[in-house]
Design an enzyme around this catalytic site. Structure first.
Site, PDB file in Angstrom:
ATOM      1  N   GLU A 283       0.837   3.930   1.763  1.00  0.00           N
ATOM      2  CA  GLU A 283       1.289   4.419   3.075  1.00  0.00           C
ATOM      3  C   GLU A 283       2.499   3.627   3.556  1.00  0.00           C
ATOM      4  O   GLU A 283       3.449   4.195   4.117  1.00  0.00           O
ATOM      5  CB  GLU A 283       0.164   4.293   4.111  1.00  0.00           C
ATOM      6  CG  GLU A 283      -1.133   4.991   3.733  1.00  0.00           C
ATOM      7  CD  GLU A 283      -2.104   4.121   2.944  1.00  0.00           C
ATOM      8  OE1 GLU A 283      -1.670   3.354   2.066  1.00  0.00           O
ATOM      9  OE2 GLU A 283      -3.309   4.219   3.204  1.00  0.00           O
TER      10      GLU A 283
ATOM     11  N   HIS B  50       0.830  -1.197   0.000  1.00  0.00           N
ATOM     12  CA  HIS B  50       0.000   0.000   0.000  1.00  0.00           C
ATOM     13  C   HIS B  50       0.874   1.260   0.000  1.00  0.00           C
ATOM     14  O   HIS B  50       2.024   1.247   0.456  1.00  0.00           O
ATOM     15  CB  HIS B  50      -0.931  -0.001   1.206  1.00  0.00           C
ATOM     16  CG  HIS B  50      -2.032  -1.029   1.093  1.00  0.00           C
ATOM     17  ND1 HIS B  50      -3.120  -1.068   1.930  1.00  0.00           N
ATOM     18  CD2 HIS B  50      -2.199  -2.041   0.199  1.00  0.00           C
ATOM     19  CE1 HIS B  50      -3.923  -2.059   1.559  1.00  0.00           C
ATOM     20  NE2 HIS B  50      -3.374  -2.679   0.524  1.00  0.00           N
TER      21      HIS B  50
ATOM     22  N   CYS C 272      -6.024   1.683   5.519  1.00  0.00           N
ATOM     23  CA  CYS C 272      -6.570   0.424   6.024  1.00  0.00           C
ATOM     24  C   CYS C 272      -5.959   0.116   7.393  1.00  0.00           C
ATOM     25  O   CYS C 272      -5.073   0.829   7.865  1.00  0.00           O
ATOM     26  CB  CYS C 272      -6.285  -0.700   5.031  1.00  0.00           C
ATOM     27  SG  CYS C 272      -4.569  -1.235   5.025  1.00  0.00           S
TER      28      CYS C 272
ATOM     29  N   CYS D 185      -2.030  -0.526   7.277  1.00  0.00           N
ATOM     30  CA  CYS D 185      -1.261   0.712   7.138  1.00  0.00           C
ATOM     31  C   CYS D 185      -1.370   1.568   8.386  1.00  0.00           C
ATOM     32  O   CYS D 185      -0.414   2.246   8.771  1.00  0.00           O
ATOM     33  CB  CYS D 185      -1.743   1.503   5.929  1.00  0.00           C
ATOM     34  SG  CYS D 185      -1.321   0.687   4.391  1.00  0.00           S
TER      35      CYS D 185
HETATM   36  O1  LIG Z   1      -5.153   2.402   2.318  1.00  0.00           O
HETATM   37  C1  LIG Z   1      -4.983   1.874   1.214  1.00  0.00           C
HETATM   38  N1  LIG Z   1      -3.826   2.123   0.520  1.00  0.00           N
HETATM   39  C2  LIG Z   1      -3.556   1.531  -0.687  1.00  0.00           C
HETATM   40  O2  LIG Z   1      -2.496   1.772  -1.278  1.00  0.00           O
HETATM   41  N2  LIG Z   1      -4.514   0.685  -1.214  1.00  0.00           N
HETATM   42  C3  LIG Z   1      -4.277   0.073  -2.505  1.00  0.00           C
HETATM   43  C4  LIG Z   1      -4.244  -1.425  -2.532  1.00  0.00           C
HETATM   44  C5  LIG Z   1      -4.806  -1.735  -3.889  1.00  0.00           C
HETATM   45  O3  LIG Z   1      -3.769  -1.666  -4.875  1.00  0.00           O
HETATM   46  C6  LIG Z   1      -5.798  -0.616  -4.121  1.00  0.00           C
HETATM   47  C7  LIG Z   1      -7.215  -0.939  -3.723  1.00  0.00           C
HETATM   48  O4  LIG Z   1      -7.778  -1.711  -4.734  1.00  0.00           O
HETATM   49  P1  LIG Z   1      -9.348  -1.864  -4.951  1.00  0.00           P
HETATM   50  O5  LIG Z   1      -9.973  -0.476  -4.750  1.00  0.00           O
HETATM   51  O6  LIG Z   1      -9.463  -2.353  -6.363  1.00  0.00           O
HETATM   52  O7  LIG Z   1      -9.820  -2.846  -3.925  1.00  0.00           O
HETATM   53  O8  LIG Z   1      -5.365   0.467  -3.333  1.00  0.00           O
HETATM   54  C8  LIG Z   1      -5.674   0.423  -0.559  1.00  0.00           C
HETATM   55  C9  LIG Z   1      -5.947   0.988   0.626  1.00  0.00           C
HETATM   56  C10 LIG Z   1      -7.236   0.629   1.314  1.00  0.00           C
HETATM   57  O9  LIG Z   1      -7.749   1.604   2.119  1.00  0.00           O
HETATM   58 ZN   LIG Z   2      -3.268  -0.055   3.617  1.00  0.00          ZN
END
Ligand SMILES: O=c1[nH]c(=O)n([C@H]2C[C@H](O)[C@@H](COP(=O)(O)O)O2)cc1CO
Ligand SMILES: [Zn+2]
Length: 166
Positions: free
Chosen positions: A79, A77, A103, A106
């Site tokens: 973060e 992610h 999430c 993170c």
């Molecule tokens: O905090 C976050 N930070 C982050 O980088 N992500 C990324 C993981 C995935 O590559 C994408 C989420 O994918 P999707 O919306 O298709 O479920 O975003 C997802 C979150 C979820 O909150």
């Molecule tokens: Zn995350």
């Protein structure tokens, strides 16, 4: 007289987060993060992507199907990358600007790094258990606050070719 419509610090760091998100190969959600310290210096940036050496051409970007055939077990992610990419491991008194509310995983990383404030833009996953768990932890943590970004900006444009020079 000084220029009037310059970016605020919040708008500037969020724009850096959003620009970083443009590096993401995720076809569905591109997330960027920018860590700034109490002197308003950028100390880390990141976006969501697969770990070093894991080819975007070999791992899946799918959202559905068997767990191991989706992106979810593999993607780092934004973060996490911003904290790991930071020039120092001590991020006390720093703020993290993120395009999406973090999430739970993170959030643990952010809290443990010492970051003192989260500024987020979208909260599109607020009804998920991950984000609910994130809020439960944040609301119990005395040294960190979070707020949604307030701005009248809807978009920001950059010109690689100055207007009028083409
Ligand atoms: O905090 C976050 N930070 C982050 O980088 N992500 C990324 C993981 C995935 O590559 C994408 C989420 O994918 P999707 O919306 O298709 O479920 O975003 C997802 C979150 C979820 O909150
Ligand atoms: Zn995350």
């Amino acid at each position: 007289m000084k220029r009037q419509n310059y970016l605020s610090w919040d708008e500037y760091f969020m724009a850096v987060a959003l620009l970083s998100a443009q590096r993401s190969k995720d076809p569905n959600t591109q997330v960027g993060a920018c860590v700034a310290n109490d002197q308003n210096k950028i100390v880390g940036v990141g976006y969501n992507g697969f770990p070093w050496g894991c080819s975007d051409d070999e791992l899946p970007w799918d959202r559905e199907g068997a767990y191991l055939d989706t992106k979810y077990p593999y993607v780092c992610h934004a973060e996490l990358n911003a904290v790991l990419n930071a020039i120092t491991t001590d991020l006390r008194r720093c703020r993290i600007y993120v395009g999406l509310f973090p999430c739970n995983e993170c959030t643990k990383v952010i809290i443990q790094s010492g970051i003192s404030e989260i500024i987020y833009l979208s909260d599109k996953y607020r009804e998920t258990d991950q984000v609910k768990a994130a809020r439960i932890m944040l609301d119990k943590s005395p040294n960190i606050t979070y707020r949604q970004m307030q701005t009248s900006l809807e978009f920001l444009t950059v010109h690689f070719v100055p207007p009028g020079e083409k």
